[in-house]
Design an enzyme around this catalytic site. Structure first.
Site, mmCIF file in Angstrom:
data_model
loop_
_atom_site.group_PDB
_atom_site.id
_atom_site.type_symbol
_atom_site.label_atom_id
_atom_site.label_comp_id
_atom_site.label_asym_id
_atom_site.label_seq_id
_atom_site.Cartn_x
_atom_site.Cartn_y
_atom_site.Cartn_z
ATOM 1 N N LYS A 230 -20.537 -17.736 -83.665
ATOM 2 C CA LYS A 230 -21.162 -17.004 -84.786
ATOM 3 C C LYS A 230 -22.649 -16.918 -84.475
ATOM 4 C CE LYS A 230 -23.095 -17.248 -88.452
ATOM 5 N NZ LYS A 230 -24.414 -16.610 -88.743
ATOM 6 N N GLU A 306 -27.964 -29.648 -82.965
ATOM 7 C CA GLU A 306 -29.322 -29.604 -82.402
ATOM 8 C C GLU A 306 -30.191 -29.013 -83.506
ATOM 9 O OE1 GLU A 306 -32.497 -28.332 -81.208
ATOM 10 O OE2 GLU A 306 -31.554 -26.993 -79.747
ATOM 11 N N CYS A 340 -37.743 -25.330 -81.892
ATOM 12 C CA CYS A 340 -37.420 -26.565 -82.610
ATOM 13 C C CYS A 340 -38.206 -27.745 -82.038
ATOM 14 C CB CYS A 340 -35.928 -26.826 -82.580
ATOM 15 S SG CYS A 340 -35.227 -26.566 -80.958
ATOM 16 N N GLU A 437 -41.382 -28.931 -90.649
ATOM 17 C CA GLU A 437 -41.288 -27.997 -89.533
ATOM 18 C C GLU A 437 -41.728 -26.621 -90.033
ATOM 19 O OE1 GLU A 437 -37.282 -27.128 -88.123
ATOM 20 O OE2 GLU A 437 -38.041 -27.240 -86.084
#
Ligand code: ADP
Length: 539
Positions: A230, A306, A340, A437
């Site tokens: 996906k 992750e 990330c 973040e």
């Protein structure tokens, strides 16, 4: 499909930039425009937009070797981050499409040739795919930049070659996967078989669409699994193109199925599907928790995650400041700050702090922002309005705190999602910009006194994806690499992503490792086979 060559005009625009798209000019401080705070305005940077000379050919789901519409007939628009305009309408998947794709993958696993074929044959298909990636590299790179907004030079010179490299790396593993003979007590011959796990569900993000495709699909196919992938709703185009190339390379139908669509509608049914044997996810920590719960509540499929990060980049007092500034800049601003593992907490020793801040600001002001198709551009737009708004909210929270805005802080132009490279100094750990973040071009610079203190502060986060250390001392480097709690520690380098280097997180940055030999463990079952050495008395 023949490799398409693009008009020389397009590539002239890539190689012969007009001055209007660069933030740099010959002005006194290197900028053509300034806002009320004296920072570069750079609105002109994004006025000229190049029309990419490709047609979007693949917009339907790839299920069982065919491109098909959604069961519902619905589509969604994928947008150009430079303008917010529609690039193409793409099939919008939901639970029914996911179920069709899982059925195709199940059939291909249970009845098809893929898991049982000689591993060398599998390896050759992966190698043929890598060749086709190179043959079609221009079109892939253009589509990647168009859908995501990353600089074309980055797509074409780094990411597409890396895509081919990753699949060649995994092709190399395909015929080297095997178990052990185990010396067990008693009259037994014991062996372990390393078998593919079955149907893998994979959910990927939008920041590196093709590289995330490779990190997921490469090891899963090398081990003989079948897949349902996906893609992220922001960037569905290049995976579909890659899926087409895989079938040209000879991949059997149903082995690689690709469904486009939104997270809750298409991602969630994949995570909770009872016939999916393994789930791999890359994305935010919040969504990672959701998919882990869906996997646990359905069939307890194993999950690799992750997730997010807030990686420290530590500049020690012995560092060459100019080089440290450049690397810290790269560690944060690369890919529009949408990594990330971005070095988003820049810790600088107090003795070199002021000089570092001054130079970091000067470097950010020199950053070339503009249409990512133009040569020399270092930074394109953020991927979409949601990410753009999120980054701007964090910038506002920085402005409301006691942090000092050194440069940037504003939108560029009035269309698309361009943001000025932004630097905050005097940042403290309790500020949101140091804790969360941001996923954007916002550098936060913090001051430290000694190594014990910075180790403690660097580790004082819920994340643990990566860290960077800049020092000339081997002793300092060794001490830091052992003390920092992160899945990767880069010393005097950053964002080195060789296919063989494992990547993953400590703490809330994830579960498991991708790339390298470790990634294979995610896609294999270990079966112990035990039989007597000699016929026992009871048979
Ligand atoms: P971001 O906020 O950076 O877009 P996400 O973690 O939300 O990151 O998205 C990463 C991937 O996860 C995308 O493919 C997205 O569609 C998918 N996703 C989002 N929400 C869900 C969900 N509830 N279930 C499964 N997948 C999801």
């Amino acid at each position: 499909m023949a490799a398409r060559r693009f008009s020389p005009l397009f590539f002239r625009s890539l190689s012969a930039p007009s001055s209007s798209f660069l933030t740099r000019s010959s002005g006194k401080n290197g900028f053509s425009g300034r806002n009320s705070k004296g920072f570069a305005t750079t609105a002109a940077a994004v006025e000229e937009i190049i029309n990419p000379p490709v047609q979007v050919s693949y917009t339907q789901h790839l299920i069982n070797g065919n491109f098909v519409d959604s069961a519902s007939g619905k589509t969604f628009p994928t947008l150009d981050p430079r303008t917010g305009e529609v690039i193409a309408h793409v099939a919008e998947g939901d639970a029914e499409d996911i179920d069709r794709a899982v059925k195709a993958a199940r059939k291909a696993f249970d009845e098809g040739p893929w898991p049982k074929m000689p591993a060398y044959e599998r390896s050759r298909i992966l190698l043929r795919f890598a060749d086709l990636v190179e043959k079609n590299s221009e079109e892939l790179a253009i589509l990647e930049t168009w859908d995501n907004g990353k600089p074309y030079e980055q797509s074409s010179k780094s990411e597409i070659p890396m895509l081919a490299r990753l699949f060649r790396y995994y092709a190399g593993w395909a015929d080297k996967i095997h178990g052990l003979t185990v010396p067990a007590d008693g009259n037994y011959h014991v062996q372990t078989l390393h078998e593919p796990i079955g149907v893998a569900g994979q959910i990927i993000p939008w920041n590196f669409p093709l590289l995330m495709f490779a990190w997921k699909v490469g090891p899963a196919l090398a081990c003989g699994n079948t897949l349902v992938l996906k893609t992220a709703e922001q960037t569905p185009l290049t995976a579909l193109y890659a899926g087409k190339l895989f079938h040209e390379a000879g991949l059997p139908d149903g082995v690689l199925n690709i469904v486009s669509g939104y997270g809750p509608e298409a991602g969630a049914p994949l995570a909770s599907h009872m016939d999916v044997d393994k789930l791999a996810f890359t994305g935010s920590t919040e969504t990672g928790k959701v998919v882990l719960e869906l996997a646990a509540k359905s069939n307890l499929k194993p999950v690799t995650l992750e997730l997010g990060g807030k990686s420290p980049f530590i500049v020690c007092e012995d560092a060459d400041i100019d080089k440290a500034v450049e690397l810290a800049h790269f560690a944060l601003f690369f890919n529009q700050g949408q990594c990330c593992c971005a070095g988003s907490r820049t810790y600088v020793h107090e003795r070199v702090y002021d000089e570092f801040v001054e130079k970091a600001k000067a470097r950010a002001l020199r950053r070339a922002v503009g249409d990512p198709f133009k040569k020399g551009i270092e930074q394109g737009p953020q991927v979409d309005s949601e990410q753009f708004e999120k980054v701007m909210r964090y910038i506002r929270s920085g402005l409301e705190s006691d942090a000092v805005l050194e440069c940037g802080g504003e939108r560029i132009g009035n269309k698309g999602y361009f943001i000025q490279p932004t630097v905050f100094s005097n940042v403290k750990e309790d500020m949101l910009i140091a804790r969360d973040e941001i996923f954007g071009p916002v550098q936060s610079i913090l001051k430290f006194k000694d190594l014990d203190e910075v180790i403690q502060r660097a580790n004082n986060t819920r994340y643990g994806l990566a860290a960077g250390v800049f020092t000339r001392s081997l002793e300092t480097a060794n001490r830091m690499t052992r003390a920092l709690r992160a899945g990767t520690v880069w010393v005097n380098c950053f964002d080195v992503f060789d296919a063989a280097i494992p990547f993953g997180g400590y703490k809330m940055s994830g579960i498991g490792r991708e790339k390298g030999i470790y990634s294979l463990h995610n896609y294999l079952q270990v079966k112990a086979v035990v039989a007597p050495l000699k016929n026992p008395a009871w048979i």
